[in-house]
Design a protein around this motif. Structure first.
Motif, PDB file in Angstrom:
ATOM      1  N   MET A  95       6.807 -33.768 -25.598  1.00 53.76           N
ATOM      2  CA  MET A  95       7.750 -34.697 -25.317  1.00 53.76           C
ATOM      3  C   MET A  95       7.486 -36.012 -25.418  1.00 53.76           C
ATOM      4  SD  MET A  95       9.710 -34.840 -21.414  1.00 53.76           S
ATOM      5  CE  MET A  95      10.451 -33.026 -21.492  1.00 53.76           C
ATOM      6  N   ASP A 104      11.709 -39.621 -23.790  1.00 55.88           N
ATOM      7  CA  ASP A 104      12.285 -38.842 -23.090  1.00 55.88           C
ATOM      8  C   ASP A 104      11.841 -38.454 -21.761  1.00 55.88           C
ATOM      9  OD1 ASP A 104      13.772 -38.019 -25.518  1.00 55.88           O
ATOM     10  OD2 ASP A 104      12.181 -36.502 -26.200  1.00 55.88           O
ATOM     11  N   GLU A 105      10.460 -38.738 -21.418  1.00 55.02           N
ATOM     12  CA  GLU A 105       9.982 -38.740 -20.260  1.00 55.02           C
ATOM     13  C   GLU A 105      10.509 -39.706 -19.342  1.00 55.02           C
ATOM     14  OE1 GLU A 105       5.640 -38.410 -19.954  1.00 55.02           O
ATOM     15  OE2 GLU A 105       5.605 -36.965 -21.696  1.00 55.02           O
ATOM     16  N   GLY A 119      13.334 -41.296 -19.664  1.00 57.53           N
ATOM     17  CA  GLY A 119      14.885 -40.795 -19.391  1.00 57.53           C
ATOM     18  C   GLY A 119      15.040 -39.724 -18.415  1.00 57.53           C
ATOM     19  N   GLN A 120      14.014 -38.899 -18.304  1.00 59.40           N
ATOM     20  CA  GLN A 120      14.262 -37.664 -17.453  1.00 59.40           C
ATOM     21  C   GLN A 120      13.793 -38.382 -16.130  1.00 59.40           C
ATOM     22  OE1 GLN A 120      11.569 -34.463 -19.025  1.00 59.40           O
ATOM     23  NE2 GLN A 120      13.357 -33.637 -20.129  1.00 59.40           N
ATOM     24  N   GLY A 121      12.894 -39.169 -15.818  1.00 59.12           N
ATOM     25  CA  GLY A 121      12.424 -39.787 -14.755  1.00 59.12           C
ATOM     26  C   GLY A 121      13.633 -40.656 -14.170  1.00 59.12           C
ATOM     27  N   THR A 150      16.750 -40.137 -14.623  1.00 54.16           N
ATOM     28  CA  THR A 150      17.779 -39.219 -14.428  1.00 54.16           C
ATOM     29  C   THR A 150      17.597 -38.464 -12.894  1.00 54.16           C
ATOM     30  OG1 THR A 150      18.229 -38.812 -16.544  1.00 54.16           O
ATOM     31  CG2 THR A 150      19.112 -37.121 -14.986  1.00 54.16           C
ATOM     32  N   GLU A 151      16.348 -38.257 -12.774  1.00 59.31           N
ATOM     33  CA  GLU A 151      15.948 -37.595 -11.499  1.00 59.31           C
ATOM     34  C   GLU A 151      15.955 -38.422 -10.333  1.00 59.31           C
ATOM     35  OE1 GLU A 151      14.655 -34.613  -9.437  1.00 59.31           O
ATOM     36  OE2 GLU A 151      14.902 -34.526 -11.406  1.00 59.31           O
ATOM     37  N   ARG A 176      19.878 -38.938  -9.463  1.00 62.84           N
ATOM     38  CA  ARG A 176      20.421 -37.723  -8.829  1.00 62.84           C
ATOM     39  C   ARG A 176      20.446 -37.768  -7.196  1.00 62.84           C
ATOM     40  NH1 ARG A 176      17.413 -32.461 -10.763  1.00 62.84           N
ATOM     41  NH2 ARG A 176      17.857 -33.129 -12.451  1.00 62.84           N
ATOM     42  N   ALA A 221      23.002 -43.821 -15.298  1.00 61.53           N
ATOM     43  CA  ALA A 221      22.357 -43.485 -16.562  1.00 61.53           C
ATOM     44  C   ALA A 221      23.000 -44.555 -17.514  1.00 61.53           C
ATOM     45  CB  ALA A 221      22.781 -41.994 -16.984  1.00 61.53           C
ATOM     46  N   TYR A 226      19.177 -46.935 -18.550  1.00 60.43           N
ATOM     47  CA  TYR A 226      19.977 -47.081 -17.207  1.00 60.43           C
ATOM     48  C   TYR A 226      20.652 -48.093 -17.503  1.00 60.43           C
ATOM     49  CZ  TYR A 226      16.429 -50.176 -15.080  1.00 60.43           C
ATOM     50  OH  TYR A 226      15.766 -51.279 -14.826  1.00 60.43           O
TER      51      TYR A 226
END
Length: 143
Positions: A1, A5-6, A8-10, A12-13, A16, A83, A126
């Motif tokens: 990864m 990507d990491e 972006g996932q952070g 997004t988390e 949330r 996002a 973001y």
């Protein structure tokens, strides 16, 4: 990864854990001879996502303080973080609803406050959006 990507996932988390936010897109039509004779009709479907709502930070030296001094934003305005893939430009007026379904608080995006997008390697991660509360819950001329 990859790092992008990491990251972006952070983001997004984190997002949330924010509020449910509805983006409602509109077409604007001029109905008369004057600039303020407009009509708004919804364009497309509502877009739901999660976002963090923050107050304006008026500390001297910050970007918010600069916009406050220039009169582009007010102390009652808010910042909304969403996002990076949320569509916020090129579509016409956008109304942002919060606090449940149906939404009970309606906001508009401030033109002078800008939408600031942060990305990494060409990928949007973001966005920070300056928003203002709509006292009557709708645009003037909204159908």
């Amino acid at each position: 990864m990859t790092f992008v990507d990491e990251l972006g996932q952070g983001i997004t988390e984190v997002l949330r854990y924010g509020e449910q936010v509805r983006f409602k897109y509109y077409n604007q039509t001029y109905t008369g001879e004057y600039d303020d004779d407009v009509s708004y009709t919804q364009s497309g479907n509502d877009y739901w996502c999660s976002g963090l709502v923050c107050p304006i930070d008026s500390k001297l030296g910050g970007y918010d303080a600069l916009l406050l001094q220039q009169g582009k934003i007010l102390y009652d305005d808010k910042k909304l973080y969403v996002a990076g893939d949320v569509q916020t430009s090129g579509l016409g007026p956008i109304k942002i609803g919060m606090a449940g379904s149906p939404t009970t608080r309606q906001y508009e995006i401030l033109n002078d406050g800008e939408v600031v997008s942060w990305g990494l390697n060409g990928s949007p991660v973001y966005k920070k959006i300056y928003i203002r509360y709509l006292n009557n819950g709708s645009f003037i001329g909204e159908a």
